[in-house]
Each structure stands twice: as C-alpha cells, then as structure tokens.
Design an enzyme around this catalytic site. Sequence first.
Site, PDB file in Angstrom:
ATOM      1  N   ARG A   1      31.265  15.117  62.267  1.00 59.63           N
ATOM      2  CA  ARG A   1      31.276  15.341  63.375  1.00 59.63           C
ATOM      3  C   ARG A   1      32.590  15.123  63.820  1.00 59.63           C
ATOM      4  O   ARG A   1      33.412  15.600  64.620  1.00 59.63           O
ATOM      5  CB  ARG A   1      30.238  14.426  64.148  1.00 59.63           C
ATOM      6  CG  ARG A   1      30.092  14.515  65.685  1.00 59.63           C
ATOM      7  CD  ARG A   1      29.108  13.917  66.446  1.00 59.63           C
ATOM      8  NE  ARG A   1      29.049  12.651  66.395  1.00 59.63           N
ATOM      9  CZ  ARG A   1      27.865  11.996  66.719  1.00 59.63           C
ATOM     10  NH1 ARG A   1      26.817  12.670  67.162  1.00 59.63           N
ATOM     11  NH2 ARG A   1      28.006  10.838  66.979  1.00 59.63           N
TER      12      ARG A   1
ATOM     13  N   ARG B   1      17.702   1.637  74.533  1.00 58.33           N
ATOM     14  CA  ARG B   1      18.372   1.056  73.420  1.00 58.33           C
ATOM     15  C   ARG B   1      17.940  -0.340  73.079  1.00 58.33           C
ATOM     16  O   ARG B   1      18.494  -0.704  72.094  1.00 58.33           O
ATOM     17  CB  ARG B   1      19.657   1.394  73.498  1.00 58.33           C
ATOM     18  CG  ARG B   1      20.513   2.493  72.602  1.00 58.33           C
ATOM     19  CD  ARG B   1      21.718   2.190  72.486  1.00 58.33           C
ATOM     20  NE  ARG B   1      22.732   2.815  71.799  1.00 58.33           N
ATOM     21  CZ  ARG B   1      23.041   4.338  71.757  1.00 58.33           C
ATOM     22  NH1 ARG B   1      22.571   5.227  72.792  1.00 58.33           N
ATOM     23  NH2 ARG B   1      23.737   4.911  70.883  1.00 58.33           N
TER      24      ARG B   1
ATOM     25  N   ARG C   1      27.743   0.470  64.662  1.00 64.73           N
ATOM     26  CA  ARG C   1      26.675   1.142  65.613  1.00 64.73           C
ATOM     27  C   ARG C   1      25.383   0.989  64.779  1.00 64.73           C
ATOM     28  O   ARG C   1      24.272   0.763  65.300  1.00 64.73           O
ATOM     29  CB  ARG C   1      27.156   2.326  66.014  1.00 64.73           C
ATOM     30  CG  ARG C   1      27.991   2.505  67.177  1.00 64.73           C
ATOM     31  CD  ARG C   1      29.084   3.651  67.199  1.00 64.73           C
ATOM     32  NE  ARG C   1      28.057   4.806  67.025  1.00 64.73           N
ATOM     33  CZ  ARG C   1      28.693   6.091  66.689  1.00 64.73           C
ATOM     34  NH1 ARG C   1      29.938   6.234  66.314  1.00 64.73           N
ATOM     35  NH2 ARG C   1      27.995   7.183  66.958  1.00 64.73           N
TER      36      ARG C   1
HETATM   37  P1  ADP Z   1      25.195   7.687  69.181  1.00 66.58           P
HETATM   38  O1  ADP Z   1      23.642   7.765  69.158  1.00 66.58           O
HETATM   39  O2  ADP Z   1      25.688   8.740  68.335  1.00 66.58           O
HETATM   40  O3  ADP Z   1      25.477   6.441  68.633  1.00 66.58           O
HETATM   41  P2  ADP Z   1      25.558   7.875  72.069  1.00 66.58           P
HETATM   42  O4  ADP Z   1      26.542   8.703  72.349  1.00 66.58           O
HETATM   43  O5  ADP Z   1      24.282   7.762  72.242  1.00 66.58           O
HETATM   44  O6  ADP Z   1      25.896   7.816  70.515  1.00 66.58           O
HETATM   45  O7  ADP Z   1      26.231   6.528  72.543  1.00 66.58           O
HETATM   46  C1  ADP Z   1      27.569   6.135  72.232  1.00 66.58           C
HETATM   47  C2  ADP Z   1      27.967   4.593  72.780  1.00 66.58           C
HETATM   48  O8  ADP Z   1      27.655   4.443  74.271  1.00 66.58           O
HETATM   49  C3  ADP Z   1      27.349   3.505  72.182  1.00 66.58           C
HETATM   50  O9  ADP Z   1      27.514   3.021  71.094  1.00 66.58           O
HETATM   51  C4  ADP Z   1      27.152   2.493  73.309  1.00 66.58           C
HETATM   52  O10 ADP Z   1      28.314   1.752  73.496  1.00 66.58           O
HETATM   53  C5  ADP Z   1      27.163   3.273  74.631  1.00 66.58           C
HETATM   54  N1  ADP Z   1      25.757   3.380  74.973  1.00 66.58           N
HETATM   55  C6  ADP Z   1      24.954   4.733  75.219  1.00 66.58           C
HETATM   56  N2  ADP Z   1      23.736   4.563  75.790  1.00 66.58           N
HETATM   57  C7  ADP Z   1      23.903   3.219  76.051  1.00 66.58           C
HETATM   58  C8  ADP Z   1      22.745   2.229  76.316  1.00 66.58           C
HETATM   59  N3  ADP Z   1      21.280   2.858  76.565  1.00 66.58           N
HETATM   60  N4  ADP Z   1      22.878   0.847  76.288  1.00 66.58           N
HETATM   61  C9  ADP Z   1      23.939   0.356  75.897  1.00 66.58           C
HETATM   62  N5  ADP Z   1      25.029   1.265  75.786  1.00 66.58           N
HETATM   63  C10 ADP Z   1      24.870   2.568  75.399  1.00 66.58           C
END
Ligand code: ADP
Length: 189
Positions: A127, A88, A146
């Site tokens: 959702r 990310r 986000r």
């Molecule tokens: P979405 O893609 O629907 O926003 P995710 O389920 O992938 O949601 O992630 C939810 C939350 O988990 C993010 O907003 C973040 O806080 C945390 N998170 C997930 N993956 C990462 C990552 N690779 N690095 C940092 N934080 C993460």
Amino acid sequence: MRLILLGPPGAGKGTQAKILVDTYGIPQLSTGDILRSAIAAKTPLGLEAKAIVDRGDLVSDAIVNGIVSERLDAEDCKPGFILDGFPRTIAQAEALDQMLVDKGVKLDAVIEIKADADELVRRVIQRAKESGGARADDNEEVLRKRLGVYQEQTAPLVAYYAEGGLLKTVNGMEPVDQVTAAIKAAIAH
Ligand code: ADP
C-alpha cells in the site's frame, strides 16, 4: 445496519467498508481517515494528532470519542453506519456503548477480519508503494509499532464483543470478494 469492522492494520477493513457502503447505502466512518484529513488541513485537531499518528500510537480516547459522537449525529448516519478503526480500546468501546444507548440504537454486528502478521506487513508495504508514501505511518518500523498497539489495546475487543454476542469472525486472507461474501453471510445469520 450498524457495523463495526475490527482487525489489525492491513486486514482489509477500509477495502471492505467501501464495498459495504455501496451494498447497504450507509456511510463508512473511519477515524483514521478523519484524522488524516485533519492533519492534511492543519486544523487544531490535526496539529495535535500528527506526531501521535505518525509514530503509530493511539490518539487519546477523549479526542476520538468526541469525533465519533459528533459524526454519529449527522443525518447520513440515521439509516446506519460502518465503523472502521473505532473502537480501538476497551474505553472507546464502552464510550460507544453509551453513545448508542443515548441515541437509542443498537449494533447489528462486529466483524473481526483476521490475517497472519506476515501478510499484514506485506500488504501495508505494498500500500505504501502504491500510494507513493502518502501515509507517514505506512513504513515497516511504524507498522510493527501499530501491530503491537493492536495486540495490546485493540485485540481485547474481540472478547468484549464476543461476550455481547455480536462478534463474527471472517478470514481476511481470502480474496477481496470472498471476504465480502463471508461478511454478508455473517451479517445475515
Ligand atoms: P490502520 O488500521 O491501517 O492502522 P487507521 O487509518 O485506522 O489505520 O488509523 C491510522 C492511525 O490513526 C492509528 O495508528 C492511530 O494513530 C490513529 N487512530 C485511528 N483511529 C483511532 C482510534 N479509534 N483511537 C486512537 N487513535 C486512532
């Protein structure tokens, strides 16, 4: 098959990952799911991550890099994996590159799933309704946060992987099965 699914919240990464798991017989590695399980189980990791995830910020690169590195060593990842929600940030992408070098394996493709901001908001609100508020971060205010974090920190990965020749872009506004078909076609090319 080693894939990354890249895209903003609500683009359909999780939905497509679950379908591709069945198609290719490889696991989905969702850092979001792993963090949410840790939060629900109140593990030390979960206690540390909860406030950050709930307000829509990113957990530190060091934490998620550690989670992924450990997960990639598991036996079920030998034939491949689908990364959903990781990397990310550019720093996470660089860390992943190093992990893959260390393991002697290469990515096959990075699939970018694109969708309009209005549609993303609509899907995530939907959702939230369907899940009965299971995710504390699926409300309009945190979602906007986000989306901003995605634009700032994650969108630069599109250029990063395009330079590496791995990027394939599909239109996430299409119905689910058409997006799946587009992903399979992109992988085959
Ligand atoms: P979405 O893609 O629907 O926003 P995710 O389920 O992938 O949601 O992630 C939810 C939350 O988990 C993010 O907003 C973040 O806080 C945390 N998170 C997930 N993956 C990462 C990552 N690779 N690095 C940092 N934080 C993460």
